[in-house]
Write a protein that holds these residues in place. Sequence first.
Motif, mmCIF file in Angstrom:
data_model
loop_
_atom_site.group_PDB
_atom_site.id
_atom_site.type_symbol
_atom_site.label_atom_id
_atom_site.label_comp_id
_atom_site.label_asym_id
_atom_site.label_seq_id
_atom_site.Cartn_x
_atom_site.Cartn_y
_atom_site.Cartn_z
ATOM 1 N N GLU A 1 66.085 32.891 86.572
ATOM 2 C CA GLU A 1 65.394 34.148 86.036
ATOM 3 C C GLU A 1 64.074 34.155 86.408
ATOM 4 O O GLU A 1 63.557 35.476 86.739
ATOM 5 C CB GLU A 1 65.299 34.097 84.490
ATOM 6 C CG GLU A 1 66.874 34.342 83.973
ATOM 7 C CD GLU A 1 66.811 34.126 82.393
ATOM 8 O OE1 GLU A 1 65.648 34.162 81.858
ATOM 9 O OE2 GLU A 1 67.851 34.527 81.775
ATOM 10 N N PHE A 2 63.513 33.149 86.753
ATOM 11 C CA PHE A 2 62.027 33.265 87.299
ATOM 12 C C PHE A 2 62.226 34.049 88.670
ATOM 13 O O PHE A 2 61.231 34.609 88.964
ATOM 14 C CB PHE A 2 61.469 31.818 87.118
ATOM 15 C CG PHE A 2 59.809 31.857 87.830
ATOM 16 C CD1 PHE A 2 58.973 32.631 87.509
ATOM 17 C CD2 PHE A 2 59.668 30.865 88.760
ATOM 18 C CE1 PHE A 2 57.993 32.766 87.859
ATOM 19 C CE2 PHE A 2 58.405 30.937 89.342
ATOM 20 C CZ PHE A 2 57.353 31.555 88.940
ATOM 21 N N LYS A 3 63.008 33.251 89.565
ATOM 22 C CA LYS A 3 63.055 33.816 90.887
ATOM 23 C C LYS A 3 63.476 35.158 90.945
ATOM 24 O O LYS A 3 62.832 35.883 91.760
ATOM 25 C CB LYS A 3 64.248 32.987 91.660
ATOM 26 C CG LYS A 3 63.907 31.627 92.023
ATOM 27 C CD LYS A 3 64.932 30.684 92.663
ATOM 28 C CE LYS A 3 64.537 29.386 93.014
ATOM 29 N NZ LYS A 3 65.579 28.669 93.405
ATOM 30 N N ALA B 1 56.167 35.755 82.117
ATOM 31 C CA ALA B 1 56.982 35.585 80.823
ATOM 32 C C ALA B 1 58.038 34.672 81.295
ATOM 33 O O ALA B 1 58.362 33.529 80.505
ATOM 34 C CB ALA B 1 57.477 36.963 80.351
ATOM 35 N N GLU B 2 58.435 35.002 82.198
ATOM 36 C CA GLU B 2 59.809 33.974 83.034
ATOM 37 C C GLU B 2 59.097 32.559 83.391
ATOM 38 O O GLU B 2 59.845 31.441 83.443
ATOM 39 C CB GLU B 2 60.447 34.619 84.200
ATOM 40 C CG GLU B 2 61.242 35.822 83.781
ATOM 41 C CD GLU B 2 62.074 35.623 82.638
ATOM 42 O OE1 GLU B 2 62.766 34.476 82.665
ATOM 43 O OE2 GLU B 2 62.701 36.638 82.076
ATOM 44 N N LEU B 3 57.992 32.602 84.030
ATOM 45 C CA LEU B 3 57.351 31.326 84.245
ATOM 46 C C LEU B 3 57.063 30.572 83.031
ATOM 47 O O LEU B 3 57.415 29.331 83.057
ATOM 48 C CB LEU B 3 56.156 31.683 85.018
ATOM 49 C CG LEU B 3 55.301 30.466 85.341
ATOM 50 C CD1 LEU B 3 55.956 29.507 86.306
ATOM 51 C CD2 LEU B 3 53.781 30.725 85.939
ATOM 52 N N GLY B 4 56.476 31.279 81.982
ATOM 53 C CA GLY B 4 56.345 30.480 80.650
ATOM 54 C C GLY B 4 57.631 30.061 80.029
ATOM 55 O O GLY B 4 57.650 28.774 79.737
ATOM 56 N N ASP B 5 58.744 30.877 80.359
ATOM 57 C CA ASP B 5 60.013 29.957 79.849
ATOM 58 C C ASP B 5 60.383 29.008 80.702
ATOM 59 O O ASP B 5 60.940 27.997 80.062
ATOM 60 C CB ASP B 5 61.036 31.162 79.905
ATOM 61 C CG ASP B 5 60.943 32.354 78.909
ATOM 62 O OD1 ASP B 5 60.031 32.186 78.046
ATOM 63 O OD2 ASP B 5 61.729 33.301 79.036
ATOM 64 N N LEU B 6 60.043 28.964 81.862
ATOM 65 C CA LEU B 6 60.466 27.863 82.790
ATOM 66 C C LEU B 6 59.574 26.851 82.331
ATOM 67 O O LEU B 6 60.183 25.493 82.318
ATOM 68 C CB LEU B 6 60.279 28.140 84.256
ATOM 69 C CG LEU B 6 60.492 27.008 85.282
ATOM 70 C CD1 LEU B 6 62.173 26.659 85.235
ATOM 71 C CD2 LEU B 6 60.257 27.544 86.556
ATOM 72 N N LEU B 7 58.592 26.737 82.390
ATOM 73 C CA LEU B 7 57.322 25.600 81.878
ATOM 74 C C LEU B 7 57.925 25.132 80.562
ATOM 75 O O LEU B 7 58.017 23.823 80.259
ATOM 76 C CB LEU B 7 55.959 26.283 81.947
ATOM 77 C CG LEU B 7 55.566 26.654 83.360
ATOM 78 C CD1 LEU B 7 54.136 27.177 83.076
ATOM 79 C CD2 LEU B 7 55.332 25.318 83.944
ATOM 80 N N PHE B 8 58.237 25.777 79.437
ATOM 81 C CA PHE B 8 58.619 25.524 78.182
ATOM 82 C C PHE B 8 59.805 24.783 78.301
ATOM 83 O O PHE B 8 59.917 23.593 77.644
ATOM 84 C CB PHE B 8 58.850 26.692 77.306
ATOM 85 C CG PHE B 8 59.153 26.276 75.628
ATOM 86 C CD1 PHE B 8 57.901 25.746 74.899
ATOM 87 C CD2 PHE B 8 60.308 26.627 75.275
ATOM 88 C CE1 PHE B 8 58.134 25.312 73.763
ATOM 89 C CE2 PHE B 8 60.421 26.016 73.849
ATOM 90 C CZ PHE B 8 59.478 25.604 73.060
#
Length: 282
Positions: free
Chosen positions: A198-200, A213-220
């Motif tokens: 999703e981040f890509k 937002a997607e980067l945050g989800d990935l980091l979480f």
Amino acid sequence: MTNSERSNLEPLAQQAAMLEAVQQLVAVVAKLRSPDGGCPWDLAQTPESLIPYVIEEAYETVEAIQSGDPVAIREELGDLLLQVVLQAQIASDANQFNLTEVAQGISEKLIRRHPHVFSTVTVETMDDVYRNWEQIKAIEKGEDPNIAPPLSKKLSRYARSLPPLMAGMKISRKAAEVGFEWESIDGVWAKFQEELTEFKEALATTDKTHQEAELGDLLFTVINLARWYDLDPSAALQGTNQRFIQRLEQMEAVADRSLSDYSLEQLEQLWQQAKARLRGEG
């Protein structure tokens, strides 16, 4: 003078010296903030402008403690104490509160939250202490100590008050405690792959808000992986930062010109050499 009398005087002398030193610090900060001959920089500060310094000094204090160097710890604790005194002085200048009230407030809170020390309550274990602490906190906030507050309220406090990585770990743990958890580590890895995809996809758009937002989800999700493997993501990132700087130092030590004058291939060669040297030293 007997040994007993001398031993009684020594703590009193130490206490007097401590109070004198604190009073001197308060007087110095008051002078710095004085409109009559004070420091323009200190006079220009507000509680908000000092926030970065509070955070910086707290982290530097932690670094000093981790180093185990008593001299460094003493110095950094002094810098951190300055931030407390300076914030209190600014508030005093605005007729809000002063350092005396700050100290009295925390003393009263400690006494109130430790009835097993300052009153007649009996505890057997650290769990008993924690339960009493949480019940007293609830009463202080006007809440029923027998009714757990909404989880979202507790997690919101972590999100507001802690650094993001630390907050993420706290939030992840508390959510897991109430059953909001994967059945196995395989589920966490599947979630990681989902969030990475999703981040890509977000990066292929021009929507920065969506990308973040997607980067945050990935980091979480990475934080959750760390939790499952009993790893500290903050310590891990701090270690990576330190290793990067150490390798950069090694590169600069052998470079005969500015690193910006090297090609990418040459920099990569220097980088690998630096890694090898540090591994050898380790």
